[in-house]
Design a protein around this motif. Structure first.
Motif, PDB file in Angstrom:
ATOM      1  N   ILE A   7       1.051  -1.355   0.083  1.00 50.43           N
ATOM      2  CA  ILE A   7       0.008   0.034  -0.176  1.00 50.43           C
ATOM      3  C   ILE A   7       0.903   1.029  -0.022  1.00 50.43           C
ATOM      4  O   ILE A   7       0.680   2.236  -0.613  1.00 50.43           O
ATOM      5  N   VAL A   8       1.947   1.170   0.752  1.00 53.47           N
ATOM      6  CA  VAL A   8       2.865   2.363   0.958  1.00 53.47           C
ATOM      7  C   VAL A   8       3.568   2.611  -0.492  1.00 53.47           C
ATOM      8  O   VAL A   8       3.621   3.608  -0.994  1.00 53.47           O
ATOM      9  N   VAL A   9       4.067   1.630  -1.306  1.00 52.55           N
ATOM     10  CA  VAL A   9       4.669   1.704  -2.260  1.00 52.55           C
ATOM     11  C   VAL A   9       3.736   2.281  -3.554  1.00 52.55           C
ATOM     12  O   VAL A   9       3.977   2.994  -4.203  1.00 52.55           O
ATOM     13  N   VAL A  10       2.558   1.800  -3.392  1.00 49.86           N
ATOM     14  CA  VAL A  10       1.329   2.144  -4.322  1.00 49.86           C
ATOM     15  C   VAL A  10       1.118   3.623  -4.104  1.00 49.86           C
ATOM     16  O   VAL A  10       0.998   4.447  -5.223  1.00 49.86           O
ATOM     17  N   LEU A  11       1.024   3.955  -2.827  1.00 45.29           N
ATOM     18  CA  LEU A  11       0.665   5.392  -2.646  1.00 45.29           C
ATOM     19  C   LEU A  11       2.001   6.276  -3.304  1.00 45.29           C
ATOM     20  O   LEU A  11       1.902   7.324  -3.646  1.00 45.29           O
ATOM     21  N   VAL A  12       3.192   5.941  -2.987  1.00 42.02           N
ATOM     22  CA  VAL A  12       4.415   6.730  -3.389  1.00 42.02           C
ATOM     23  C   VAL A  12       4.335   6.861  -5.060  1.00 42.02           C
ATOM     24  O   VAL A  12       4.459   7.734  -5.460  1.00 42.02           O
ATOM     25  N   ALA A  15       1.599   9.287  -6.147  1.00 39.45           N
ATOM     26  CA  ALA A  15       1.942  10.588  -5.816  1.00 39.45           C
ATOM     27  C   ALA A  15       3.072  11.073  -6.705  1.00 39.45           C
ATOM     28  O   ALA A  15       2.990  12.288  -7.175  1.00 39.45           O
ATOM     29  N   ALA A  16       4.073  10.269  -7.229  1.00 41.23           N
ATOM     30  CA  ALA A  16       4.990  10.635  -7.889  1.00 41.23           C
ATOM     31  C   ALA A  16       4.368  10.669  -9.375  1.00 41.23           C
ATOM     32  O   ALA A  16       4.677  11.989 -10.185  1.00 41.23           O
ATOM     33  N   LEU A  18       1.350  11.857 -10.152  1.00 46.12           N
ATOM     34  CA  LEU A  18       0.525  12.779 -10.108  1.00 46.12           C
ATOM     35  C   LEU A  18       1.362  14.178  -9.994  1.00 46.12           C
ATOM     36  O   LEU A  18       1.026  15.449 -10.671  1.00 46.12           O
ATOM     37  N   ALA A  19       2.422  14.196  -9.418  1.00 50.61           N
ATOM     38  CA  ALA A  19       3.367  15.040  -9.483  1.00 50.61           C
ATOM     39  C   ALA A  19       3.956  15.747 -10.681  1.00 50.61           C
ATOM     40  O   ALA A  19       4.299  16.830 -10.947  1.00 50.61           O
ATOM     41  N   GLY A  20       4.181  14.697 -11.443  1.00 47.59           N
ATOM     42  CA  GLY A  20       5.026  14.699 -12.878  1.00 47.59           C
ATOM     43  C   GLY A  20       4.162  14.976 -13.867  1.00 47.59           C
ATOM     44  O   GLY A  20       4.488  15.349 -15.081  1.00 47.59           O
ATOM     45  N   CYS A  21       2.633  14.938 -13.890  1.00 46.69           N
ATOM     46  CA  CYS A  21       1.710  14.864 -14.908  1.00 46.69           C
ATOM     47  C   CYS A  21       1.194  16.258 -15.431  1.00 46.69           C
ATOM     48  O   CYS A  21       0.222  16.230 -16.248  1.00 46.69           O
ATOM     49  N   GLY A  22       1.405  17.158 -14.552  1.00 46.70           N
ATOM     50  CA  GLY A  22       0.871  18.487 -14.816  1.00 46.70           C
ATOM     51  C   GLY A  22      -0.491  18.717 -14.212  1.00 46.70           C
ATOM     52  O   GLY A  22      -1.477  19.395 -14.915  1.00 46.70           O
ATOM     53  N   VAL A  23      -0.803  18.386 -13.021  1.00 39.46           N
ATOM     54  CA  VAL A  23      -2.041  18.395 -12.414  1.00 39.46           C
ATOM     55  C   VAL A  23      -2.606  19.891 -12.090  1.00 39.46           C
ATOM     56  O   VAL A  23      -3.379  20.391 -11.863  1.00 39.46           O
TER      57      VAL A  23
END
Length: 55
Positions: A7-12, A15-16, A18-23
């Motif tokens: 779960i922690v790996v999936v959340l990380v 997050a990565a 979403l941070a890189g896709c231009g939200v």
């Protein structure tokens, strides 16, 4: 324990992605500065090498 790690790996990863896709919106060009405000280096001059003699 293993489920928590997954779960922690999936959340990380999410997050990565979403941070890189231009939200925050589409990319925008920076505003152009007037010509007088642009900074730069300018070199000019005259160089001569050799021996000169006036006869």
């Amino acid at each position: 324990m293993r489920n928590t790690v997954i779960i922690v790996v999936v959340l990380v990863v999410v997050a990565a992605v979403l941070a890189g896709c231009g939200v925050d919106g589409a990319p925008q060009r920076p505003a152009e500065k007037p010509l007088q405000q642009q900074m730069g280096v300018s070199v000019s001059g005259d160089a001569r090498i050799g021996v000169a003699a006036n006869l």
